[in-house]
Design an enzyme around this catalytic site. Structure first.
Site, PDB file in Angstrom:
ATOM      1  CB  SER A  25      -1.113  -0.057   1.295  1.00  0.00           C
ATOM      2  OG  SER A  25      -0.387   0.231   2.286  1.00  0.00           O
ATOM      3  CB  ILE A  60       5.382   5.861  -0.245  1.00  0.00           C
ATOM      4  CG1 ILE A  60       4.558   7.052   0.001  1.00  0.00           C
ATOM      5  CG2 ILE A  60       6.608   5.760  -0.830  1.00  0.00           C
ATOM      6  CD1 ILE A  60       5.378   8.025   0.918  1.00  0.00           C
ATOM      7  CB  SER A 118       9.551  11.279   7.742  1.00  0.00           C
ATOM      8  OG  SER A 118       8.603  12.073   8.046  1.00  0.00           O
ATOM      9  CE1 TYR A 172       6.531   8.082  10.316  1.00  0.00           C
ATOM     10  CE2 TYR A 172       6.760  10.615  10.423  1.00  0.00           C
ATOM     11  CZ  TYR A 172       6.782   9.008   9.877  1.00  0.00           C
ATOM     12  OH  TYR A 172       7.029   8.991   8.473  1.00  0.00           O
TER      13      TYR A 172
END
Length: 656
Positions: free
Chosen positions: A418, A420, A540, A553
Site C-alpha cells: 500500500s 508509497i 520523512s 515517529y
C-alpha cells in the site's frame, strides 16, 4: 493429446477465420504441442478487394502472437495468388522472402506473416495446423527417424528431412509432395521439427492432428514407456550468496544483468541423477528453434568461463555459414545443471527465465524418451548454429530497441502492499525491474499480476522471516540489486507527557531496528550485485521538521536517517550507494482517510484541495511522485551520489 473441440462453441463461430482462431487456441493450450509462440496455423478463403470483387486470401498466424491466446486480428491476410507466384522463384534469401510476403499483404497494418507462409500457401487444403509436438520430435530425433515415422503412421504422412523453415522448406515440400502424396495423406512430418495436418476445415485439420499425435503417444508408451524411478532426496540448502555470486558471473559473461531462477523439484532431481547426463544434455536441443531461447547446450556445473570459451569456439567454427556479417550473441548459458543447485534458468528478465524453464522441462522428456527409444539424435551443431544466427533473428537484434532501464535488475521493496511502498514497486516494475515485495498484509502476494513480481508476507521485525524472505527472493530472481525501505508505522499522536513505552518501542522496532537487521542480512547480497547495489530510504519531513505529538515517529525516522548515513559511509567501498527521500503531505496513502483529510482541512480553514497543496510550490504530492524520485535514485541519474537527502514535499519553509 486431449480432445478439446466443442461443437457447441464452434457452431457460434461466424467465419472460417473465427474457426481458425478457435482451433489455434486449442492447439496452443497444449504445452506438449506448442510453447511460447511456436507453431502456426492458417486458413484460406476470400475477402473483398478495394477495387471490387473477391480475392483469394491466406490468413496465417502473425509474428508476435501466441497460439494459446490468438484472436482473428493476430492473423496476417495475404494474396494467395501472389504467394503461389513467389513459390516459382528459383531462390530467395529469408529477408527477400519476408519482404515479398509483406508486399503480398492485404492489410499494411497486419502483423508480419509466419516464416512458413509459403509452405501453408502450397498445401492444397483450406486449413493447416502445425505444431512442434513433443511426441513427434521424440520419434524423429533418432538416427533412423524416417523409418520410425513410417512404422507409426505408415503412408498416411509425407515425410521431409530436416530443413530450416523458409523458402527452401516450402520448395522441398513442393518437390516431395509430387512424389509422396496420395488421397490417403492427412499430415506431414518434418524430421527434428514437427507435424503439419490439414483438411477442408480447421476442425478437420485439428481432428487429424489429434489422431496422429495420439498414435505417436501410444507408440511411445509401448516402445519407450516413461521410466519409473525414485527421485533423489531434496537437494541441499544453498546459501543465497552462492546463488547471487553465480548470477553475477552469468551477468558479467552476458554483458548485461540477468535474472536467474532455481528449480529443485522432483522432476529436476530425477533428470540430474542420470548417469549419462554429461553426454545426453550436450547433443543439442529437442527441436532447432529452441536454440534461440536455450542456446545449444546447458552448462554443467558452475564454470562460467569455460562455458563461454566453448561457446566462442562454437561461434568461431561456424560463423562463416552466415549469409552476411554476423554479430556474436552473448556467450552466457541460459540453463545451468548442477548437482547441488539443481536447474538454474537464465533470462534478461524473469519472464525470459521462465520461458527457458518451460522449454527445458519439455526437453527433458524428449531427451529421456528418445534415448530410451533408441538414441537421441539432432541436427548437426552447424545446422543448429544456422537457426541461432538466422538472418531473421539477426535482423530482430538490429531492430531491437534498448531494454527497459532496469531490466535484469532485482529490487526488494518493504511495505509494498500500500501507499508509497506500493507506488515504488509499481514504478520499479514499469522501469523493467523484477520486484520482491514485502508486507504484513495478506494482499501482498497478489498486489501485481506481473511475472516479475514476487509478493511475500513478511514481518520485518522478525529476523528469521527476513532471512527466509531474502532466500525466497534470491531463489526466484537470483540476487538483490536494489532495496527500497518503505515499511514503517506512524503511531497515534501522543504528547511526551503521555507517551506510552510500548508505542515508542514499536515505532523504533519497525522504523529503525528492522532496517538495521535488514542491512546486516542484505549487505552480502548487495555486494554481489552485477550493477552495484543501491538502497533508497523513505524517510520523512519530520527528520528536519518534527511536530508536536509525534515523538516516537520523528525520533525513529531521525534514527533511520542516521543509520542510512553510516551505511553510506561504510558501504561506499563496496560500490553500494544509499540515498534518502523525505516525503511530506502525501495524502493518497492509507494513513489519510477522507474523514481525516476533511477534518485537517477544516482545522486550517481551507478547502481539501487547498490543504493538499499547502506548500511553497502549491503542488500536490502523491505516492507516484515520490516513487518517481525513488526510481530515479536507483538509476544512473544518481550514479555518483550517495548519502543524499532529497525532499519531495512541494517545498516546506521549515525544512528549507
Amino acid at each position: 493429446m486431449q480432445h478439446r473441440w466443442n461443437q457447441a462453441e464452434a457452431a457460434r463461430l461466424a467465419t472460417p477465420l473465427d474457426e481458425c482462431a478457435y482451433g489455434s487456441r486449442l492447439l496452443g493450450s497444449e504445452p506438449s504441442l506448442v510453447l511460447h509462440g511456436g507453431g502456426n496455423t492458417s486458413v484460406k478463403g476470400t475477402m473483398p478487394d478495394v477495387v471490387g470483387g473477391d480475392v483469394e486470401v491466406l490468413w496465417i498466424k502473425g509474428s508476435g502472437w501466441d497460439l494459446a491466446t490468438i484472436e482473428p486480428a493476430g492473423f496476417a491476410p495475404l494474396r494467395l495468388g501472389r504467394l503461389r507466384e513467389i513459390l516459382t522463384a528459383t531462390s530467395l534469401s529469408d529477408p527477400e522472402m519476408m519482404n515479398a510476403l509483406r508486399c503480398a499483404l492485404m492489410d499494411a497494418s497486419a502483423p508480419n506473416p509466419s516464416v512458413e507462409t509459403l509452405l501453408h500457401a502450397f498445401l492444397p487444403f483450406a486449413a493447416v495446423q502445425h505444431s512442434h509436438a513433443d511426441a513427434i520430435v521424440t520419434l524423429t530425433n533418432q538416427p533412423d527417424g524416417e523409418a520410425v515415422v513410417r512404422e507409426v503412421f505408415g503412408d498416411r504422412v509425407v515425410v521431409l528431412p530436416y530443413v530450416m523453415p523458409g523458402f527452401d522448406l516450402a520448395r522441398l515440400c513442393a518437390e516431395q509432395w509430387a512424389v509422396q502424396h496420395h488421397d490417403g495423406i492427412v499430415g506431414m512430418v518434418l524430421l527434428n521439427h514437427g507435424l503439419f495436418t490439414f483438411g477442408a476445415s480447421t476442425e478437420e485439420a485439428y481432428l487429424r492432428h489429434l489422431e496422429l499425435i495420439t498414435l505417436a503417444e501410444k507408440y511411445l508408451d509401448a516402445a519407450a514407456p516413461r521410466p519409473v524411478t525414485v527421485a533423489p532426496r531434496a537437494l541441499p540448502d544453498v546459501d543465497a550468496v552462492t546463488l547471487a555470486r553465480l548470477r553475477r558471473s552469468l551477468s558479467e559473461a552476458a554483458g548485461f544483468p540477468v535474472v536467474t531462477t532455481r528449480h529443485t523439484d522432483e522432476r529436476v532431481r530425477r533428470f540430474l541423477a542420470r548417469s549419462d547426463l554429461a553426454d545426453l544434455t550436450q547433443r543439442g536441443t529437442a527441436t532447432p528453434d529452441h536454440v534461440i531461447y536455450t542456446k545449444r547446450t546447458p552448462m554443467l556445473g558452475r564454470d562460467v568461463a569455460a562455458y563461454c570459451q566453448s561457446y566462442q569456439q562454437y561461434y568461431k567454427e561456424h560463423h562463416d555459414r552466415g549469409r552476411g556479417p554476423l554479430t556474436m550473441l552473448d556467450p552466457a548459458p541460459r540453463i545451468v545443471l548442477d548437482p547441488e543447485l539443481g536447474m538454474v534458468t537464465v533470462g534478461r528478465r524473469g519472464r525470459a527465465a521462465d520461458v527457458v524453464n518451460d522449454i527445458y522441462r519439455h526437453t527433458m522428456d524428449v531427451l529421456e524418451r528418445a534415448e530410451q527409444l533408441g538414441r537421441f539424435t539432432v541436427p548437426s551443431a552447424g545446422e543448429l548454429f544456422d537457426v541461432e544466427y538466422w538472418d531473421l533473428e539477426q535482423a530482430k537484434l538490429r531492430r531491437a530497441g534498448s531494454p527497459p532501464q532496469l531490466a535484469g535488475q532485482v529490487a526488494i521493496v518493504t511495505g509494498a502492499a500500500s501507499g508509497i511502498g506500493r507506488a515504488c514497486a509499481e514504478a520499479l516494475l514499469a522501469a523493467g525491474a523484477s520486484v520482491v515485495g514485502w508486507d504484513i498484509s495478506t494482499d501482498v502476494p497478489t498486489s501485481f499480476s506481473s511475472v516479475e513480481w514476487l509478493g511475500l508476507r513478511v514481518d520485518v521485525t522478525d529476523p528469521a522471516a527476513v532471512r527466509e524472505a531474502l532466500r525466497s527472493g534470491v531463489e526466484r530472481f537470483g540476487g538483490v540489486d536494489i532495496v527500497v525501505v518503505a515499511a514503517g508505522i506512524f503511531p497515534s499522536s501522543q504528547r511526551l507527557s503521555q507517551l506510552e513505552p510500548d508505542s515508542w518501542r514499536l515505532a523504533m522496532s519497525v522504523n529503525v531496528d528492522s532496517v538495521a537487521e535488514l542491512f546486516r542480512q542484505v549487505h552480502p547480497l548487495l555486494v554481489e550485485s552485477p550493477m552495484d547495489g543501491r538502497v533508497v530510504i523513505v524517510g520523512s519531513k519530520n527528520v528536519a521538521a518534527p511536530g508536536p505529538g509525534a515523538a516516537a515517529y520523528s525520533a525513529s525516522k531521525a534514527a533511520l536517517h542516521q543509520l542510512a548515513r553510516v551505511a553510506a559511509l561504510e558501504w561506499a567501498e563496496d560500490g553500494i550507494r544509499i540515498n534518502t527521500v523525505h516525503p511530506d503531505a502525501v495524502f493518497d496513502t492509507g494513513l489519510w482517510t477522507p474523514e481525516l483529510l476533511a477534518a485537517r482541512a477544516e482545522r486550517y480553514g481551507m478547502s481539501i484541495e487547498s490543504y493538499k497543496r499547502r506548500n511553497l510550490l502549491g503542488a500536490e504530492v502523491t505516492s507516484a511522485g515520490v516513487a518517481r524520485m525513488v526510481t530515479a535514485m536507483t538509476t544512473d541519474v544518481f550514479a555518483t551520489t550517495t548519502g543524499a537527502q532529497v525532499p519531495v514535499d512541494g517545498g516546506n519553509d521549515r525544512v528549507i
